[in-house]
Design a protein around this motif. Structure first.
Motif, PDB file in Angstrom:
ATOM      1  N   ASP A  31      -0.130  15.680 -13.868  1.00  0.00           N
ATOM      2  CA  ASP A  31      -1.083  14.619 -13.552  1.00  0.00           C
ATOM      3  C   ASP A  31      -2.395  15.251 -13.134  1.00  0.00           C
ATOM      4  OD1 ASP A  31      -2.494  12.413 -12.718  1.00  0.00           O
ATOM      5  OD2 ASP A  31      -0.910  11.647 -11.416  1.00  0.00           O
ATOM      6  N   ALA A  32      -3.399  15.118 -13.981  1.00  0.00           N
ATOM      7  CA  ALA A  32      -4.705  15.724 -13.699  1.00  0.00           C
ATOM      8  C   ALA A  32      -5.310  15.179 -12.413  1.00  0.00           C
ATOM      9  CB  ALA A  32      -5.654  15.482 -14.870  1.00  0.00           C
ATOM     10  N   ARG A  33      -4.980  13.935 -12.051  1.00  0.00           N
ATOM     11  CA  ARG A  33      -5.545  13.350 -10.828  1.00  0.00           C
ATOM     12  C   ARG A  33      -5.123  14.115  -9.584  1.00  0.00           C
ATOM     13  NH1 ARG A  33      -3.444   7.471 -11.876  1.00  0.00           N
ATOM     14  NH2 ARG A  33      -1.732   8.826 -12.441  1.00  0.00           N
ATOM     15  N   LYS A  34      -4.026  14.846  -9.657  1.00  0.00           N
ATOM     16  CA  LYS A  34      -3.533  15.619  -8.510  1.00  0.00           C
ATOM     17  C   LYS A  34      -4.017  17.066  -8.534  1.00  0.00           C
ATOM     18  CE  LYS A  34       0.620  12.823  -8.174  1.00  0.00           C
ATOM     19  NZ  LYS A  34       2.088  12.818  -8.293  1.00  0.00           N
ATOM     20  N   ALA A  35      -4.688  17.464  -9.597  1.00  0.00           N
ATOM     21  CA  ALA A  35      -5.154  18.853  -9.750  1.00  0.00           C
ATOM     22  C   ALA A  35      -6.394  19.098  -8.892  1.00  0.00           C
ATOM     23  CB  ALA A  35      -5.484  19.129 -11.216  1.00  0.00           C
ATOM     24  N   THR A  36      -6.607  20.349  -8.539  1.00  0.00           N
ATOM     25  CA  THR A  36      -7.804  20.745  -7.809  1.00  0.00           C
ATOM     26  C   THR A  36      -8.990  20.718  -8.769  1.00  0.00           C
ATOM     27  OG1 THR A  36      -6.480  22.179  -6.394  1.00  0.00           O
ATOM     28  CG2 THR A  36      -8.856  22.595  -6.459  1.00  0.00           C
ATOM     29  N   PRO A  37     -10.054  19.989  -8.416  1.00  0.00           N
ATOM     30  CA  PRO A  37     -11.189  19.900  -9.342  1.00  0.00           C
ATOM     31  C   PRO A  37     -11.983  21.200  -9.404  1.00  0.00           C
ATOM     32  CG  PRO A  37     -11.666  18.707  -7.334  1.00  0.00           C
ATOM     33  CD  PRO A  37     -10.247  19.179  -7.217  1.00  0.00           C
ATOM     34  N   GLU A  38     -12.530  21.470 -10.580  1.00  0.00           N
ATOM     35  CA  GLU A  38     -13.459  22.582 -10.793  1.00  0.00           C
ATOM     36  C   GLU A  38     -14.760  21.966 -11.292  1.00  0.00           C
ATOM     37  OE1 GLU A  38     -11.557  26.193 -12.824  1.00  0.00           O
ATOM     38  OE2 GLU A  38     -10.438  24.466 -13.582  1.00  0.00           O
ATOM     39  N   SER A  39     -15.901  22.516 -10.870  1.00  0.00           N
ATOM     40  CA  SER A  39     -17.194  21.976 -11.297  1.00  0.00           C
ATOM     41  C   SER A  39     -18.091  23.072 -11.848  1.00  0.00           C
ATOM     42  CB  SER A  39     -17.910  21.301 -10.128  1.00  0.00           C
ATOM     43  OG  SER A  39     -17.190  20.181  -9.711  1.00  0.00           O
ATOM     44  N   LYS A  40     -18.973  22.646 -12.741  1.00  0.00           N
ATOM     45  CA  LYS A  40     -19.963  23.544 -13.312  1.00  0.00           C
ATOM     46  C   LYS A  40     -21.233  22.733 -13.544  1.00  0.00           C
ATOM     47  CE  LYS A  40     -20.443  26.909 -17.056  1.00  0.00           C
ATOM     48  NZ  LYS A  40     -19.772  27.563 -18.174  1.00  0.00           N
ATOM     49  N   TRP A  73     -10.581  18.157 -13.994  1.00  0.00           N
ATOM     50  CA  TRP A  73      -9.268  18.183 -13.374  1.00  0.00           C
ATOM     51  C   TRP A  73      -8.287  18.531 -14.483  1.00  0.00           C
ATOM     52  CZ3 TRP A  73     -13.026  14.690 -12.403  1.00  0.00           C
ATOM     53  CH2 TRP A  73     -13.399  14.483 -11.075  1.00  0.00           C
ATOM     54  N   PHE A  74      -7.473  19.551 -14.264  1.00  0.00           N
ATOM     55  CA  PHE A  74      -6.568  20.017 -15.316  1.00  0.00           C
ATOM     56  C   PHE A  74      -5.241  20.423 -14.689  1.00  0.00           C
ATOM     57  CE2 PHE A  74      -4.797  23.412 -18.018  1.00  0.00           C
ATOM     58  CZ  PHE A  74      -4.698  22.717 -19.213  1.00  0.00           C
ATOM     59  N   ASP A  75      -4.151  19.935 -15.258  1.00  0.00           N
ATOM     60  CA  ASP A  75      -2.814  20.267 -14.788  1.00  0.00           C
ATOM     61  C   ASP A  75      -1.954  20.582 -15.997  1.00  0.00           C
ATOM     62  OD1 ASP A  75      -0.597  20.621 -13.137  1.00  0.00           O
ATOM     63  OD2 ASP A  75      -0.171  18.476 -12.963  1.00  0.00           O
ATOM     64  N   ALA A  76      -1.211  21.665 -15.933  1.00  0.00           N
ATOM     65  CA  ALA A  76      -0.348  22.053 -17.049  1.00  0.00           C
ATOM     66  C   ALA A  76       0.969  22.589 -16.530  1.00  0.00           C
ATOM     67  CB  ALA A  76      -1.031  23.116 -17.909  1.00  0.00           C
ATOM     68  N   ALA A  77       2.033  22.250 -17.236  1.00  0.00           N
ATOM     69  CA  ALA A  77       3.357  22.764 -16.907  1.00  0.00           C
ATOM     70  C   ALA A  77       3.846  23.748 -17.967  1.00  0.00           C
ATOM     71  CB  ALA A  77       4.357  21.614 -16.774  1.00  0.00           C
ATOM     72  N   ALA A  78       3.266  23.680 -19.154  1.00  0.00           N
ATOM     73  CA  ALA A  78       3.690  24.572 -20.231  1.00  0.00           C
ATOM     74  C   ALA A  78       2.589  24.635 -21.280  1.00  0.00           C
ATOM     75  CB  ALA A  78       4.986  24.067 -20.866  1.00  0.00           C
ATOM     76  N   GLY A  79       2.607  25.687 -22.055  1.00  0.00           N
ATOM     77  CA  GLY A  79       1.651  25.831 -23.148  1.00  0.00           C
ATOM     78  C   GLY A  79       0.517  26.770 -22.785  1.00  0.00           C
ATOM     79  N   THR A  80      -0.314  27.029 -23.758  1.00  0.00           N
ATOM     80  CA  THR A  80      -1.489  27.876 -23.582  1.00  0.00           C
ATOM     81  C   THR A  80      -2.702  26.973 -23.388  1.00  0.00           C
ATOM     82  OG1 THR A  80      -0.515  29.555 -25.017  1.00  0.00           O
ATOM     83  CG2 THR A  80      -2.892  29.675 -24.656  1.00  0.00           C
ATOM     84  N   ALA A  81      -3.389  27.139 -22.250  1.00  0.00           N
ATOM     85  CA  ALA A  81      -4.529  26.273 -21.931  1.00  0.00           C
ATOM     86  C   ALA A  81      -5.706  26.556 -22.857  1.00  0.00           C
ATOM     87  CB  ALA A  81      -4.956  26.483 -20.483  1.00  0.00           C
ATOM     88  N   ARG A  82      -6.407  25.470 -23.212  1.00  0.00           N
ATOM     89  CA  ARG A  82      -7.634  25.543 -24.004  1.00  0.00           C
ATOM     90  C   ARG A  82      -8.693  24.798 -23.191  1.00  0.00           C
ATOM     91  NH1 ARG A  82      -5.942  22.640 -27.448  1.00  0.00           N
ATOM     92  NH2 ARG A  82      -7.048  20.712 -27.048  1.00  0.00           N
ATOM     93  N   LEU A  83      -9.541  25.546 -22.486  1.00  0.00           N
ATOM     94  CA  LEU A  83     -10.526  24.961 -21.583  1.00  0.00           C
ATOM     95  C   LEU A  83     -11.931  25.309 -22.052  1.00  0.00           C
ATOM     96  CD1 LEU A  83      -8.738  25.917 -18.249  1.00  0.00           C
ATOM     97  CD2 LEU A  83      -8.666  23.722 -19.437  1.00  0.00           C
ATOM     98  N   VAL A  84     -12.753  24.275 -22.298  1.00  0.00           N
ATOM     99  CA  VAL A  84     -14.109  24.472 -22.809  1.00  0.00           C
ATOM    100  C   VAL A  84     -15.061  23.578 -22.036  1.00  0.00           C
ATOM    101  CG1 VAL A  84     -15.621  24.176 -24.815  1.00  0.00           C
ATOM    102  CG2 VAL A  84     -13.266  24.964 -25.145  1.00  0.00           C
TER     103      VAL A  84
END
Length: 130
Positions: A31-40, A73-84
């Protein structure tokens, strides 16, 4: 039938079963809503912005900022993350997802200066006020 040809199927089934079992052990609840936010932030002095979201949930907010602020906000339990998240000219490209056997969830909030004309994934977009 060639020698050893029948042995490939059981190996494939074992690999697939192991992958699904591993996925089950990691839990499918993200659940992305529970993830720690990152900002840029990105310096911006244009009059229009083209936003490409790759179908990731994105809130657009008009603010009194002079720059563009992106919160992810990003949450992952499996897989390779793709963040852009990158701004090139007047195009802001944001994406967050996973590949492979993947379980992930993402959200973005994009804060833009008031008065900027914004298209989101090729469509004119109304911004909410902050």
């Amino acid at each position: 039938m060639f020698p050893g040809a029948g042995s490939k199927r059981p190996v494939t089934l074992v690999v697939a079963a192991a992958a699904f079992a591993a996925l089950g052990l990691t839990g499918c609840s993200v659940d992305a809503r529970k993830a720690t936010p990152e900002s840029k932030t990105f310096p911006f002095d244009g009059t229009s912005l083209h936003l490409t979201t790759h179908e990731v949930a994105t809130d657009l907010v008009a603010t009194d900022r002079k720059d563009i602020k992106v919160t992810r906000w990003f949450d992952a339990a499996a897989g390779t993350a793709r963040l852009v998240w990158r701004l090139k000219g007047d195009t802001l490209d944001i994406d967050a997802g996973c590949s492979g056997i993947a379980v992930c969830d993402a959200r973005f909030k994009v804060e833009v200066p008031r008065g900027i004309a914004v298209t989101k994934d090729g469509r004119t977009t109304r911004l909410t006020a902050k």
